[in-house]
Write an enzyme that holds these catalytic residues in place. Structure first.
Site, PDB file in Angstrom:
ATOM      1  N   LEU A  24       0.819  -1.222   0.000  1.00 55.56           N
ATOM      2  CA  LEU A  24       0.000   0.000   0.000  1.00 55.56           C
ATOM      3  C   LEU A  24       0.851   1.270   0.000  1.00 55.56           C
ATOM      4  CD1 LEU A  24      -3.116  -0.599   2.275  1.00 55.56           C
ATOM      5  CD2 LEU A  24      -2.683  -1.326  -0.042  1.00 55.56           C
ATOM      6  N   TYR A  43      -1.412   7.256  14.738  1.00 53.47           N
ATOM      7  CA  TYR A  43      -2.208   6.166  14.150  1.00 53.47           C
ATOM      8  C   TYR A  43      -3.636   6.645  13.885  1.00 53.47           C
ATOM      9  CZ  TYR A  43      -4.953   1.812  14.013  1.00 53.47           C
ATOM     10  OH  TYR A  43      -5.837   0.812  13.667  1.00 53.47           O
ATOM     11  N   LYS A  60      -5.444   7.166  10.258  1.00 58.17           N
ATOM     12  CA  LYS A  60      -6.648   6.410   9.883  1.00 58.17           C
ATOM     13  C   LYS A  60      -7.790   7.370   9.533  1.00 58.17           C
ATOM     14  CE  LYS A  60      -7.347   2.432  10.149  1.00 58.17           C
ATOM     15  NZ  LYS A  60      -7.246   1.320   9.154  1.00 58.17           N
TER      16      LYS A  60
HETATM   17  N1  LIG Z   1      -6.230  -4.899  15.660  1.00 58.95           N
HETATM   18  C1  LIG Z   1      -7.047  -4.061  16.276  1.00 58.95           C
HETATM   19  O1  LIG Z   1      -7.258  -4.142  17.488  1.00 58.95           O
HETATM   20  C2  LIG Z   1      -7.777  -3.017  15.486  1.00 58.95           C
HETATM   21  C3  LIG Z   1      -8.574  -2.080  16.175  1.00 58.95           C
HETATM   22  C4  LIG Z   1      -9.263  -1.108  15.432  1.00 58.95           C
HETATM   23  C5  LIG Z   1      -9.153  -1.085  14.060  1.00 58.95           C
HETATM   24  N2  LIG Z   1      -8.355  -1.990  13.428  1.00 58.95           N
HETATM   25  C6  LIG Z   1      -8.283  -1.919  11.975  1.00 58.95           C
HETATM   26  O2  LIG Z   1      -8.766  -3.143  11.466  1.00 58.95           O
HETATM   27  C7  LIG Z   1      -8.069  -3.460  10.246  1.00 58.95           C
HETATM   28  C8  LIG Z   1      -7.539  -4.887  10.335  1.00 58.95           C
HETATM   29  O3  LIG Z   1      -6.671  -5.010  11.443  1.00 58.95           O
HETATM   30  P1  LIG Z   1      -6.043  -6.400  11.862  1.00 58.95           P
HETATM   31  O4  LIG Z   1      -6.331  -6.587  13.318  1.00 58.95           O
HETATM   32  O5  LIG Z   1      -6.422  -7.474  10.885  1.00 58.95           O
HETATM   33  O6  LIG Z   1      -4.502  -6.020  11.714  1.00 58.95           O
HETATM   34  P2  LIG Z   1      -3.240  -6.898  11.255  1.00 58.95           P
HETATM   35  O7  LIG Z   1      -3.406  -8.319  11.674  1.00 58.95           O
HETATM   36  O8  LIG Z   1      -2.067  -6.103  11.708  1.00 58.95           O
HETATM   37  O9  LIG Z   1      -3.365  -6.856   9.667  1.00 58.95           O
HETATM   38  C9  LIG Z   1      -2.958  -5.745   8.917  1.00 58.95           C
HETATM   39  C10 LIG Z   1      -2.318  -6.269   7.664  1.00 58.95           C
HETATM   40  O10 LIG Z   1      -1.858  -5.172   6.891  1.00 58.95           O
HETATM   41  C11 LIG Z   1      -0.620  -5.539   6.315  1.00 58.95           C
HETATM   42  N3  LIG Z   1       0.177  -4.385   5.951  1.00 58.95           N
HETATM   43  C12 LIG Z   1       0.919  -3.566   6.751  1.00 58.95           C
HETATM   44  N4  LIG Z   1       1.542  -2.647   6.014  1.00 58.95           N
HETATM   45  C13 LIG Z   1       1.205  -2.879   4.724  1.00 58.95           C
HETATM   46  C14 LIG Z   1       1.547  -2.277   3.488  1.00 58.95           C
HETATM   47  N5  LIG Z   1       2.382  -1.230   3.424  1.00 58.95           N
HETATM   48  N6  LIG Z   1       1.029  -2.792   2.356  1.00 58.95           N
HETATM   49  C15 LIG Z   1       0.201  -3.849   2.397  1.00 58.95           C
HETATM   50  N7  LIG Z   1      -0.156  -4.476   3.521  1.00 58.95           N
HETATM   51  C16 LIG Z   1       0.336  -3.991   4.679  1.00 58.95           C
HETATM   52  C17 LIG Z   1       0.062  -6.371   7.390  1.00 58.95           C
HETATM   53  O11 LIG Z   1       1.057  -7.198   6.804  1.00 58.95           O
HETATM   54  P3  LIG Z   1       2.400  -7.529   7.609  1.00 58.95           P
HETATM   55  O12 LIG Z   1       1.961  -8.029   8.964  1.00 58.95           O
HETATM   56  O13 LIG Z   1       3.048  -8.553   6.747  1.00 58.95           O
HETATM   57  O14 LIG Z   1       3.143  -6.233   7.676  1.00 58.95           O
HETATM   58  C18 LIG Z   1      -1.116  -7.175   7.948  1.00 58.95           C
HETATM   59  O15 LIG Z   1      -1.269  -8.394   7.266  1.00 58.95           O
HETATM   60  C19 LIG Z   1      -7.004  -2.369  10.085  1.00 58.95           C
HETATM   61  O16 LIG Z   1      -7.504  -1.394   9.216  1.00 58.95           O
HETATM   62  C20 LIG Z   1      -6.871  -1.760  11.462  1.00 58.95           C
HETATM   63  O17 LIG Z   1      -6.470  -0.410  11.385  1.00 58.95           O
HETATM   64  C21 LIG Z   1      -7.676  -2.947  14.111  1.00 58.95           C
END
Ligand SMILES: NC(=O)c1ccc[n+]([C@@H]2O[C@H](COP(=O)([O-])OP(=O)(O)OC[C@H]3O[C@@H](n4cnc5c(N)ncnc54)[C@H](OP(=O)(O)O)[C@@H]3O)[C@@H](O)[C@H]2O)c1
Length: 202
Positions: free
Chosen positions: A37, A125, A129
């Site tokens: 991205l 962050y 977002k």
């Molecule tokens: N986790 C939470 O508690 C939480 C809370 C509120 C909102 N959210 C939102 O929910 C969504 C999903 O979160 P999640 O929990 O599934 O997080 P996650 O497990 O950290 O997944 C995010 C993914 O994005 C990938 N990524 C990071 N940098 C990237 C880049 N430059 N290009 C392409 N891919 C990239 C990561 O790959 P790598 O790991 O290989 O870098 C990872 O697979 C996100 O939008 C997050 O902001 C999450």
């Protein structure tokens, strides 16, 4: 069968959506290694020539501490990229679903937040977002922004798993006591988003 692109398919939510939807949609997933991205040209080149009916962006720089020290990277991935994805979808008239966060709020309110509340992020962050939400809606007025909090599920350990393990293993658990959130279960979210893809529900 509708084709659905999942960006961030290697992540906690992306992996769950890919698996849950695999028998009802034609899923094309891109993990970090397959689609970065940070590169608008790569996004346009990879997705521009692909036909699909919906794209769900679950990819983000989710490391809150890293965002504080790598602001440019945070704003590129969380702030700019959603706009590029939204624009690609708008051209194809494909549904764009973008995952955002409760971190767009400052946490001062002493009641649950709603869509009507003003976003006032207090971290890099959260600000990045929020920028992504704006960019997405500017580029595609039909974009669907979904704010979630404390995402947990079977595909990647989270704070919830840590808390459960601690509770099983110890009589007393030390944890933060001044943070409130409603955890989002990835499989629940898969069910909630499904109608927006299946029926093109507005
Ligand atoms: N986790 C939470 O508690 C939480 C809370 C509120 C909102 N959210 C939102 O929910 C969504 C999903 O979160 P999640 O929990 O599934 O997080 P996650 O497990 O950290 O997944 C995010 C993914 O994005 C990938 N990524 C990071 N940098 C990237 C880049 N430059 N290009 C392409 N891919 C990239 C990561 O790959 P790598 O790991 O290989 O870098 C990872 O697979 C996100 O939008 C997050 O902001 C999450």
């Amino acid at each position: 069968m509708k084709r659905v692109v999942i960006v961030g398919s290697g992540g906690r939510l992306g992996a769950a959506l890919g698996r849950e939807y695999s028998n009802q949609f034609d899923i094309v997933g891109f993990n970090h290694a397959q689609l970065d991205l940070g590169t608008a040209e790569q996004m346009r080149a990879t997705l521009g020539g692909l036909e699909f009916e919906a794209l769900i962006n679950t990819a983000a720089q989710t490391n809150v501490d890293r965002c504080e020290t790598h602001q440019e990277e945070a704003f590129a991935i969380n702030g700019e990229a959603p706009g590029v994805l939204a624009e690609i979808c708008a051209r194809k008239e494909a549904r764009f679903i973008h995952i955002s966060t409760d971190y767009v709020f400052d946490g001062e309110k002493r009641a649950p937040y709603t869509e009507e509340d003003e976003a006032r992020p207090i971290s890099v962050y959260g600000a990045s977002k929020r920028a992504g939400e704006r960019r997405a809606l500017e580029a595609n007025e039909r974009a669907l922004i979904v704010r979630v909090s404390w995402v947990f599920g079977p595909d990647r350990p989270s704070f919830i798993d840590w808390a459960l393990n601690q509770a099983r293993e110890h009589e007393e658990v030390s944890a933060i006591a001044d943070k409130w959130a409603t955890p989002t279960y990835t499989l629940d979210l898969a069910g909630l988003l499904q109608p927006f893809i299946a029926n093109g529900q507005a």
